[in-house]
Design an enzyme around this catalytic site. Structure first.
Site, PDB file in Angstrom:
ATOM      1  N   ASN A   6       0.804  -1.218   0.063  1.00  0.00           N
ATOM      2  CA  ASN A   6       0.186  -0.093   0.179  1.00  0.00           C
ATOM      3  C   ASN A   6       0.947   1.198  -0.003  1.00  0.00           C
ATOM      4  OD1 ASN A   6      -1.750   2.098   0.614  1.00  0.00           O
ATOM      5  ND2 ASN A   6      -2.064   1.448   2.610  1.00  0.00           N
ATOM      6  N   LYS A   8      -0.128   4.344  -0.042  1.00  0.00           N
ATOM      7  CA  LYS A   8      -0.622   5.546   0.537  1.00  0.00           C
ATOM      8  C   LYS A   8      -0.495   6.799  -0.495  1.00  0.00           C
ATOM      9  CE  LYS A   8       0.517   3.460   4.968  1.00  0.00           C
ATOM     10  NZ  LYS A   8       0.152   3.653   6.379  1.00  0.00           N
ATOM     11  N   HIS A  90      -9.349   1.138   4.851  1.00  0.00           N
ATOM     12  CA  HIS A  90      -8.115   1.188   5.455  1.00  0.00           C
ATOM     13  C   HIS A  90      -8.490   2.124   6.585  1.00  0.00           C
ATOM     14  CE1 HIS A  90      -4.111   2.421   6.440  1.00  0.00           C
ATOM     15  NE2 HIS A  90      -3.782   1.312   5.637  1.00  0.00           N
ATOM     16  N   GLU A  92      -6.868   4.465   7.802  1.00  0.00           N
ATOM     17  CA  GLU A  92      -6.663   5.947   7.389  1.00  0.00           C
ATOM     18  C   GLU A  92      -7.822   6.452   7.018  1.00  0.00           C
ATOM     19  OE1 GLU A  92      -2.762   5.576   5.399  1.00  0.00           O
ATOM     20  OE2 GLU A  92      -1.848   4.926   7.287  1.00  0.00           O
ATOM     21  N   GLU A 156      -5.469  -5.107  10.608  1.00  0.00           N
ATOM     22  CA  GLU A 156      -4.457  -4.313  10.934  1.00  0.00           C
ATOM     23  C   GLU A 156      -4.776  -3.380  12.308  1.00  0.00           C
ATOM     24  OE1 GLU A 156      -2.552  -2.774   6.892  1.00  0.00           O
ATOM     25  OE2 GLU A 156      -4.261  -1.667   7.230  1.00  0.00           O
ATOM     26  N   GLY A 162       2.303   2.360  10.562  1.00  0.00           N
ATOM     27  CA  GLY A 162       2.974   3.355  10.671  1.00  0.00           C
ATOM     28  C   GLY A 162       3.704   3.855  11.894  1.00  0.00           C
ATOM     29  N   SER A 192       3.409  -2.189  10.271  1.00  0.00           N
ATOM     30  CA  SER A 192       4.994  -2.144  10.491  1.00  0.00           C
ATOM     31  C   SER A 192       5.565  -3.363  10.111  1.00  0.00           C
ATOM     32  CB  SER A 192       5.315  -1.595  11.789  1.00  0.00           C
ATOM     33  OG  SER A 192       4.831  -0.274  12.224  1.00  0.00           O
TER      34      SER A 192
HETATM   35  C1  PEP Z   1      -0.695  -0.009   5.842  1.00  0.00           C
HETATM   36  O1  PEP Z   1      -0.558   0.934   5.174  1.00  0.00           O
HETATM   37  O2  PEP Z   1      -1.816  -0.962   5.599  1.00  0.00           O
HETATM   38  C2  PEP Z   1       0.345  -0.291   6.884  1.00  0.00           C
HETATM   39  C3  PEP Z   1       0.318  -1.497   7.311  1.00  0.00           C
HETATM   40  O3  PEP Z   1       1.363   0.646   6.927  1.00  0.00           O
HETATM   41  P1  PEP Z   1       2.882   0.269   7.735  1.00  0.00           P
HETATM   42  O4  PEP Z   1       3.514  -0.972   7.206  1.00  0.00           O
HETATM   43  O5  PEP Z   1       3.634   1.404   7.258  1.00  0.00           O
HETATM   44  O6  PEP Z   1       2.553   0.170   9.205  1.00  0.00           O
END
Ligand code: PEP
Length: 232
Positions: A6, A8, A90, A92, A156, A162, A192
């Protein structure tokens, strides 16, 4: 085993093109691989990755085919570009753009009906975990989804996205098993994921892949995560 990157709101057209050219040449092992560029780079990613097994997904989609929905993009528009699927829900989007379980459900339903594959994201915040509400939150978020062969779920935990804080493999396994007890679908882990922790997470029996944010922006680290998945 599916590894999805992803991006973003990173990478314009030029950067997306050079990333996808490098990805074509990279050793990704034997896993299904997907990249999720921003809308403006989707057509380029589809073109550069044509003829490979690497799928291109969007990061969101509206449920209507067209209409007065300023700022939104439809399934038909994605299909026209050759996009294979989309992320929906997601954290976010839920946190910053008022996405609700109801709009997530409508987006997922619309995308599946239009023939796209979907990665639907669920996960608890830190406050929810500390309050002992993780299972209730997951139950609520998963309850709006229906089983479908083109649907996978991404677990997640919001506190791990992040932040550099990864769920332990045991905690991820526990949450994945719970999600699967609600809906029997493949479940990706996100939060992460990096080359250093990918193998342990992906080795858990109910972890069927990863949704990778930050570490998917660099070809070498994304490829290393794919290879870790291939060995699991
Ligand atoms: C994500 O964007 O779904 C995500 C898990 O980001 P990160 O790996 O940076 O934590």
């Amino acid at each position: 085993m599916l590894i999805a990157g992803n991006w973003k709101m990173f990478k314009g057209v030029a950067e997306a093109a050079s990333f996808c050219h490098e990805l074509r040449e990279a050793d990704l092992g034997d896993v299904d691989v997907v990249v999720c560029p921003p809308y403006t780079a989707l057509a380029t990613a589809v073109q550069v990755l044509a003829g490979t097994d690497i799928g291109v997904f969007a990061q969101n989609v509206h449920w209507e085919d067209e209409g007065a929905f300023t700022g939104e993009v439809s399934n038909a528009m994605l299909r026209e570009l050759g996009v294979y699927g989309t992320i929906v829900g997601h954290s976010e989007r839920r946190q910053y753009f008022c996405e609700t379980d109801e709009t997530v459900a409508r987006r997922v339903e619309g995308a599946l009906a239009a023939g796209l594959h979907v990665i639907a994201c669920v996960g608890e915040t830190e406050a929810e975990r500390e309050a002992g509400e993780t299972e209730a939150v997951l139950r609520r978020q998963v309850s709006v989804l229906e089983p479908d062969e083109s649907l996978v779920i991404a677990y997640e935990p919001v506190w791990a996205i992040g932040t550099g804080r990864t769920a332990t493999p045991e905690l991820a396994q526990e949450a994945h098993a719970f999600v699967k007890s609600l809906l029997d679908l493949p479940v990706l882990y996100g939060g992460s994921v990096k080359p250093e922790n990918a193998a342990d997470l992906l080795a858990q029996p109910d972890v069927d892949g990863a949704l990778v944010g930050g570490a998917s922006l660099d070809v070498d680290s994304f490829a290393a995560i794919c290879r870790a998945g291939s060995r699991s």
